[in-house]
Design a protein around this motif. Structure first.
Motif, mmCIF file in Angstrom:
data_model
loop_
_atom_site.group_PDB
_atom_site.id
_atom_site.type_symbol
_atom_site.label_atom_id
_atom_site.label_comp_id
_atom_site.label_asym_id
_atom_site.label_seq_id
_atom_site.Cartn_x
_atom_site.Cartn_y
_atom_site.Cartn_z
ATOM 1 N N ASP A 291 -40.727 -12.515 -17.989
ATOM 2 C CA ASP A 291 -41.418 -11.362 -17.407
ATOM 3 C C ASP A 291 -42.265 -11.778 -16.208
ATOM 4 N N TYR A 292 -42.938 -12.939 -16.338
ATOM 5 C CA TYR A 292 -43.726 -13.443 -15.209
ATOM 6 C C TYR A 292 -42.815 -13.768 -14.025
ATOM 7 N N ALA A 293 -41.709 -14.464 -14.305
ATOM 8 C CA ALA A 293 -40.793 -14.872 -13.233
ATOM 9 C C ALA A 293 -40.197 -13.658 -12.526
ATOM 10 N N ARG A 294 -39.882 -12.616 -13.300
ATOM 11 C CA ARG A 294 -39.318 -11.398 -12.701
ATOM 12 C C ARG A 294 -40.327 -10.755 -11.749
ATOM 13 N N GLY A 295 -41.596 -10.653 -12.190
ATOM 14 C CA GLY A 295 -42.626 -10.072 -11.335
ATOM 15 C C GLY A 295 -42.886 -10.906 -10.097
ATOM 16 N N ALA A 296 -42.952 -12.230 -10.278
ATOM 17 C CA ALA A 296 -43.202 -13.114 -9.138
ATOM 18 C C ALA A 296 -42.058 -13.064 -8.132
ATOM 19 N N HIS A 297 -40.831 -12.979 -8.651
ATOM 20 C CA HIS A 297 -39.665 -12.916 -7.755
ATOM 21 C C HIS A 297 -39.646 -11.604 -6.983
ATOM 22 N N LEU A 298 -40.011 -10.517 -7.636
ATOM 23 C CA LEU A 298 -40.083 -9.234 -6.945
ATOM 24 C C LEU A 298 -41.139 -9.266 -5.841
ATOM 25 N N GLN A 299 -42.292 -9.862 -6.121
ATOM 26 C CA GLN A 299 -43.350 -9.966 -5.117
ATOM 27 C C GLN A 299 -42.892 -10.818 -3.940
ATOM 28 N N TRP A 300 -42.150 -11.889 -4.226
ATOM 29 C CA TRP A 300 -41.625 -12.744 -3.164
ATOM 30 C C TRP A 300 -40.637 -11.972 -2.282
ATOM 31 N N GLU A 301 -39.735 -11.218 -2.912
ATOM 32 C CA GLU A 301 -38.771 -10.428 -2.146
ATOM 33 C C GLU A 301 -39.479 -9.393 -1.273
ATOM 34 N N ALA A 302 -40.505 -8.747 -1.837
ATOM 35 C CA ALA A 302 -41.235 -7.730 -1.080
ATOM 36 C C ALA A 302 -41.958 -8.350 0.111
ATOM 37 N N LEU A 303 -42.602 -9.501 -0.103
ATOM 38 C CA LEU A 303 -43.304 -10.174 0.990
ATOM 39 C C LEU A 303 -42.326 -10.628 2.062
ATOM 40 N N GLN A 304 -41.213 -11.196 1.644
ATOM 41 C CA GLN A 304 -40.194 -11.668 2.587
ATOM 42 C C GLN A 304 -39.665 -10.523 3.437
ATOM 43 N N ALA A 305 -39.362 -9.384 2.790
ATOM 44 C CA ALA A 305 -38.856 -8.228 3.529
ATOM 45 C C ALA A 305 -39.910 -7.678 4.478
ATOM 46 N N GLU A 306 -41.175 -7.659 4.022
ATOM 47 C CA GLU A 306 -42.253 -7.136 4.864
ATOM 48 C C GLU A 306 -42.451 -7.994 6.104
ATOM 49 N N LEU A 307 -42.418 -9.314 5.925
ATOM 50 C CA LEU A 307 -42.594 -10.214 7.070
ATOM 51 C C LEU A 307 -41.419 -10.119 8.036
ATOM 52 N N GLN A 308 -40.220 -9.974 7.473
ATOM 53 C CA GLN A 308 -39.032 -9.866 8.327
ATOM 54 C C GLN A 308 -39.013 -8.556 9.102
ATOM 55 N N SER A 309 -39.629 -7.507 8.509
ATOM 56 C CA SER A 309 -39.572 -6.191 9.146
ATOM 57 C C SER A 309 -40.680 -5.969 10.160
ATOM 58 N N ASP A 310 -41.549 -6.937 10.352
ATOM 59 C CA ASP A 310 -42.672 -6.790 11.271
ATOM 60 C C ASP A 310 -42.154 -6.686 12.704
ATOM 61 N N GLY A 311 -41.960 -5.436 13.140
ATOM 62 C CA GLY A 311 -41.469 -5.199 14.500
ATOM 63 C C GLY A 311 -39.986 -5.398 14.656
ATOM 64 N N ARG A 312 -39.281 -5.651 13.576
ATOM 65 C CA ARG A 312 -37.842 -5.878 13.660
ATOM 66 C C ARG A 312 -37.099 -5.030 12.634
ATOM 67 N N GLN A 313 -35.787 -5.080 12.728
ATOM 68 C CA GLN A 313 -34.950 -4.324 11.819
ATOM 69 C C GLN A 313 -34.956 -4.959 10.438
ATOM 70 N N LEU A 314 -34.918 -4.113 9.382
ATOM 71 C CA LEU A 314 -34.891 -4.631 8.021
ATOM 72 C C LEU A 314 -33.559 -5.326 7.741
ATOM 73 N N HIS A 315 -33.635 -6.459 7.049
ATOM 74 C CA HIS A 315 -32.437 -7.210 6.659
ATOM 75 C C HIS A 315 -32.588 -7.641 5.209
ATOM 76 N N GLY A 316 -31.476 -7.677 4.491
ATOM 77 C CA GLY A 316 -31.506 -8.136 3.112
ATOM 78 C C GLY A 316 -30.510 -7.392 2.265
ATOM 79 N N GLU A 317 -30.686 -7.470 0.953
ATOM 80 C CA GLU A 317 -29.729 -6.902 0.000
ATOM 81 C C GLU A 317 -30.465 -6.192 -1.125
#
Length: 303
Positions: free
Chosen positions: A66-92
């Protein structure tokens, strides 16, 4: 411990199979085992119980999952947010739906989503509609097209896209069910008719409730998975059944069945998107959610 360790453990917690996890992570089973041992040493407890026949999560393993699932979701959200800063969203992102929903509900949405976010890849998994809520609740999918249950789990959000009536259908071909219906003067002889029913799910719950209210004990011919199978079996003359109108109008067997005029009618389905509230913090998932909202102009059901 890094994000790859969390990904490895999450897959292993789902598969409970070292070789399958190793294939996905491009590692040997022994390397997977060593990674788990390192995590166990770091945490100071056993995460898995292993013997010659099976692998099981310990209580500590379930808590760490449960901890790993939450941490992984937070990592994906942060990664997507940083990638989308002024740019097009990318990912799956992943989405679960029935076969009918794939070519009806999604047909309106996918083209608009691709036009808005060409950098986001959508992986669609299909199966029985009755599994949709469970799959998003378990964290197996980011989103699902689902029928809204009577009680939505607290951590899930639901976006209503459309409504579809639940219909009683009967065969058009010569059959026992057709003969019984033809001989009836007024109401269908429900107690004599063979029923083809869903094994489980909201439609089965509503049909069971309707039968109880009418004081009818049905003759169950078959219990199947998926509404598409009900249309096919009724079309073959094997009984009567209940399906959403959305399924019937998209079925290649729709000419082999007819709709019965039944009173009182069953309550309609609310069809929509379902997702864990936490996953909606991911910009990629939120982009799909917002695109659905604008395409259908729906309303969000309360949590």
């Amino acid at each position: 411990m890094d994000i790859r360790d969390l990904e490895l453990f999450l897959h292993l917690a789902d598969s409970l199979h070292f070789s399958r996890t190793g294939e996905l992570m491009h590692m040997s089973p022994s390397a997977v085992s060593r990674s788990v041992q390192r995590m166990e040493a770091l945490l100071g407890c056993r995460l898995l119980e292993r013997d010659k026949r099976q692998v099981r999560l310990t209580e500590a393993g379930r808590r760490f999952r449960d901890y790993a699932r939450g941490a992984h979701l937070q990592w994906e959200a942060l990664q997507a947010e940083l990638q989308s800063d002024g740019r097009q969203l990318h990912g799956e992102i992943s989405l679960y739906c029935s076969v009918t929903a794939a070519y009806s509900v999604l047909s309106v949405l996918l083209q608009a989503f691709r036009n808005r976010h060409p950098g986001i890849e959508l992986k669609v998994h299909t199966g029985g509609y009755e599994d949709a809520i469970e799959r998003v609740q378990a964290g197996d999918e980011d989103l699902a097209v689902a029928a809204r249950p009577e009680r939505l789990p607290a951590k899930l959000r639901f976006l209503t896209l459309s409504h579809t009536p639940l219909l009683f259908i009967a065969p058009n071909v010569p059959s026992t069910a057709a003969e019984l219906l033809a001989q009836a003067d007024t109401d269908p002889p429900w107690a004599q008719l063979p029923f083809v029913m869903s094994e489980r799910g909201l439609a089965r719950q509503q049909l069971d409730q309707w039968l109880r209210q009418q004081g009818i004990r049905p003759r169950i011919y078959a219990q199947v998975s998926g509404h598409e199978a009900i249309v096919s079996m009724v079309g073959l003359g094997l009984g009567v059944g209940v399906v959403p109108e959305l399924v019937l109008i998209n079925s290649p067997q729709r000419e082999q069945v007819r709709v019965l005029d039944v009173s009182p009618p069953l309550a309609p389905f609310a069809i929509g998107l379902c997702a864990p509230a936490q996953r909606l913090e991911n910009p990629l998932v939120r982009a799909f959610w917002d695109c659905a909202r604008s395409c259908y102009r729906p309303t969000m059901a309360p949590a």
